[in-house]
Design a protein around this motif. Structure first.
Motif, PDB file in Angstrom:
ATOM      1  N   GLU A   1      48.352 -32.942  -5.015  1.00  0.00           N
ATOM      2  CA  GLU A   1      47.006 -32.689  -4.509  1.00  0.00           C
ATOM      3  C   GLU A   1      47.061 -32.017  -3.138  1.00  0.00           C
ATOM      4  OE1 GLU A   1      43.148 -35.360  -3.526  1.00  0.00           O
ATOM      5  OE2 GLU A   1      44.220 -35.818  -5.382  1.00  0.00           O
ATOM      6  N   THR A   2      47.919 -32.518  -2.275  1.00  0.00           N
ATOM      7  CA  THR A   2      48.068 -31.929  -0.943  1.00  0.00           C
ATOM      8  C   THR A   2      48.565 -30.499  -1.037  1.00  0.00           C
ATOM      9  OG1 THR A   2      48.526 -34.109  -0.014  1.00  0.00           O
ATOM     10  CG2 THR A   2      49.179 -32.214   1.309  1.00  0.00           C
ATOM     11  N   LEU A   3      49.533 -30.268  -1.888  1.00  0.00           N
ATOM     12  CA  LEU A   3      50.066 -28.921  -2.077  1.00  0.00           C
ATOM     13  C   LEU A   3      48.997 -27.990  -2.645  1.00  0.00           C
ATOM     14  CD1 LEU A   3      52.657 -27.326  -1.703  1.00  0.00           C
ATOM     15  CD2 LEU A   3      53.340 -27.998  -4.005  1.00  0.00           C
ATOM     16  N   SER A   4      48.184 -28.514  -3.524  1.00  0.00           N
ATOM     17  CA  SER A   4      47.089 -27.726  -4.085  1.00  0.00           C
ATOM     18  C   SER A   4      46.133 -27.287  -2.980  1.00  0.00           C
ATOM     19  CB  SER A   4      46.340 -28.559  -5.133  1.00  0.00           C
ATOM     20  OG  SER A   4      45.198 -27.882  -5.581  1.00  0.00           O
ATOM     21  N   TYR A   5      45.794 -28.195  -2.070  1.00  0.00           N
ATOM     22  CA  TYR A   5      44.913 -27.846  -0.954  1.00  0.00           C
ATOM     23  C   TYR A   5      45.557 -26.799  -0.055  1.00  0.00           C
ATOM     24  CZ  TYR A   5      42.189 -32.009  -2.198  1.00  0.00           C
ATOM     25  OH  TYR A   5      41.433 -32.931  -2.854  1.00  0.00           O
TER      26      TYR A   5
ATOM     27  N   SER B   1      47.263 -23.309  -6.967  1.00  0.00           N
ATOM     28  CA  SER B   1      46.411 -24.420  -6.558  1.00  0.00           C
ATOM     29  C   SER B   1      45.726 -25.050  -7.766  1.00  0.00           C
ATOM     30  CB  SER B   1      45.373 -23.928  -5.544  1.00  0.00           C
ATOM     31  OG  SER B   1      44.531 -24.975  -5.144  1.00  0.00           O
ATOM     32  N   VAL B   2      45.176 -24.215  -8.635  1.00  0.00           N
ATOM     33  CA  VAL B   2      44.494 -24.716  -9.835  1.00  0.00           C
ATOM     34  C   VAL B   2      45.491 -25.377 -10.782  1.00  0.00           C
ATOM     35  CG1 VAL B   2      43.203 -24.027 -11.900  1.00  0.00           C
ATOM     36  CG2 VAL B   2      42.608 -23.067  -9.655  1.00  0.00           C
ATOM     37  N   GLN B   3      46.678 -24.819 -10.880  1.00  0.00           N
ATOM     38  CA  GLN B   3      47.702 -25.383 -11.761  1.00  0.00           C
ATOM     39  C   GLN B   3      48.075 -26.802 -11.310  1.00  0.00           C
ATOM     40  OE1 GLN B   3      51.291 -23.081 -11.853  1.00  0.00           O
ATOM     41  NE2 GLN B   3      52.196 -24.272 -13.475  1.00  0.00           N
ATOM     42  N   LEU B   4      48.188 -26.998 -10.008  1.00  0.00           N
ATOM     43  CA  LEU B   4      48.558 -28.308  -9.490  1.00  0.00           C
ATOM     44  C   LEU B   4      47.409 -29.310  -9.556  1.00  0.00           C
ATOM     45  CD1 LEU B   4      50.612 -27.203  -6.379  1.00  0.00           C
ATOM     46  CD2 LEU B   4      51.497 -28.437  -8.347  1.00  0.00           C
ATOM     47  N   ASN B   5      46.181 -28.807  -9.413  1.00  0.00           N
ATOM     48  CA  ASN B   5      45.023 -29.697  -9.400  1.00  0.00           C
ATOM     49  C   ASN B   5      43.842 -29.009 -10.094  1.00  0.00           C
ATOM     50  OD1 ASN B   5      43.043 -31.520  -8.887  1.00  0.00           O
ATOM     51  ND2 ASN B   5      43.236 -31.517  -6.669  1.00  0.00           N
TER      52      ASN B   5
ATOM     53  N   THR C   1      41.204 -30.018 -11.250  1.00  0.00           N
ATOM     54  CA  THR C   1      39.878 -30.559 -10.962  1.00  0.00           C
ATOM     55  C   THR C   1      39.370 -30.154  -9.584  1.00  0.00           C
ATOM     56  OG1 THR C   1      40.775 -32.623 -10.072  1.00  0.00           O
ATOM     57  CG2 THR C   1      40.306 -32.566 -12.431  1.00  0.00           C
ATOM     58  N   TYR C   2      40.176 -29.385  -8.839  1.00  0.00           N
ATOM     59  CA  TYR C   2      39.776 -28.950  -7.495  1.00  0.00           C
ATOM     60  C   TYR C   2      38.832 -27.757  -7.640  1.00  0.00           C
ATOM     61  CZ  TYR C   2      40.362 -27.560  -2.578  1.00  0.00           C
ATOM     62  OH  TYR C   2      40.137 -27.233  -1.269  1.00  0.00           O
ATOM     63  N   GLN C   3      37.522 -28.037  -7.585  1.00  0.00           N
ATOM     64  CA  GLN C   3      36.513 -27.045  -7.936  1.00  0.00           C
ATOM     65  C   GLN C   3      36.530 -25.819  -7.024  1.00  0.00           C
ATOM     66  OE1 GLN C   3      34.904 -27.605 -10.877  1.00  0.00           O
ATOM     67  NE2 GLN C   3      34.427 -25.462 -10.648  1.00  0.00           N
ATOM     68  N   ASP C   4      36.778 -25.994  -5.723  1.00  0.00           N
ATOM     69  CA  ASP C   4      36.825 -24.843  -4.816  1.00  0.00           C
ATOM     70  C   ASP C   4      37.924 -23.869  -5.238  1.00  0.00           C
ATOM     71  OD1 ASP C   4      34.731 -25.757  -3.268  1.00  0.00           O
ATOM     72  OD2 ASP C   4      36.023 -26.697  -1.771  1.00  0.00           O
ATOM     73  N   ALA C   5      39.072 -24.405  -5.620  1.00  0.00           N
ATOM     74  CA  ALA C   5      40.189 -23.556  -6.058  1.00  0.00           C
ATOM     75  C   ALA C   5      39.848 -22.868  -7.377  1.00  0.00           C
ATOM     76  CB  ALA C   5      41.458 -24.383  -6.198  1.00  0.00           C
ATOM     77  N   VAL C   6      39.219 -23.588  -8.279  1.00  0.00           N
ATOM     78  CA  VAL C   6      38.821 -23.005  -9.565  1.00  0.00           C
ATOM     79  C   VAL C   6      37.854 -21.849  -9.332  1.00  0.00           C
ATOM     80  CG1 VAL C   6      37.569 -23.447 -11.719  1.00  0.00           C
ATOM     81  CG2 VAL C   6      39.232 -25.122 -10.870  1.00  0.00           C
ATOM     82  N   ASN C   7      36.878 -22.062  -8.449  1.00  0.00           N
ATOM     83  CA  ASN C   7      35.893 -21.019  -8.164  1.00  0.00           C
ATOM     84  C   ASN C   7      36.531 -19.811  -7.505  1.00  0.00           C
ATOM     85  OD1 ASN C   7      33.926 -22.685  -9.211  1.00  0.00           O
ATOM     86  ND2 ASN C   7      33.251 -23.441  -7.228  1.00  0.00           N
ATOM     87  N   LEU C   8      37.429 -20.037  -6.545  1.00  0.00           N
ATOM     88  CA  LEU C   8      38.110 -18.934  -5.877  1.00  0.00           C
ATOM     89  C   LEU C   8      38.965 -18.163  -6.874  1.00  0.00           C
ATOM     90  CD1 LEU C   8      38.802 -17.352  -3.296  1.00  0.00           C
ATOM     91  CD2 LEU C   8      40.645 -19.006  -2.901  1.00  0.00           C
ATOM     92  N   ASN C   9      39.661 -18.891  -7.728  1.00  0.00           N
ATOM     93  CA  ASN C   9      40.523 -18.259  -8.737  1.00  0.00           C
ATOM     94  C   ASN C   9      39.680 -17.366  -9.652  1.00  0.00           C
ATOM     95  OD1 ASN C   9      43.107 -17.899  -9.893  1.00  0.00           O
ATOM     96  ND2 ASN C   9      42.619 -19.354 -11.496  1.00  0.00           N
TER      97      ASN C   9
END
Length: 53
Positions: free
Chosen positions: A6-10, A34-38, A40-48
């Motif tokens: 999770e930390t690495l994803s952030y 980031s999305v691969q590691l987490n 459910t991290y919506q900000d990363a999903v949206n950025l991706n």
């Protein structure tokens, strides 16, 4: 181990966000990691999604 992921994803998300304008190719790579590691991290999903338009 999960907390580390999770930390690495952030961290990947932060780097992707910072370089999205100056280096979009690298930003795409980091956002994807980031999305691969987490997934459910919506900000990363949206950025991706935004970077892959």
């Amino acid at each position: 181990m999960e907390a580390n992921k999770e930390t690495l994803s952030y961290a990947y998300f932060a780097v992707a966000y910072l370089v999205k304008d100056s280096d979009p190719v690298k930003a795409k790579e980091y956002a994807a990691k980031s999305v691969q590691l987490n997934p459910t991290y919506q900000d990363a999903v949206n950025l991706n999604k935004a970077l892959n338009k």
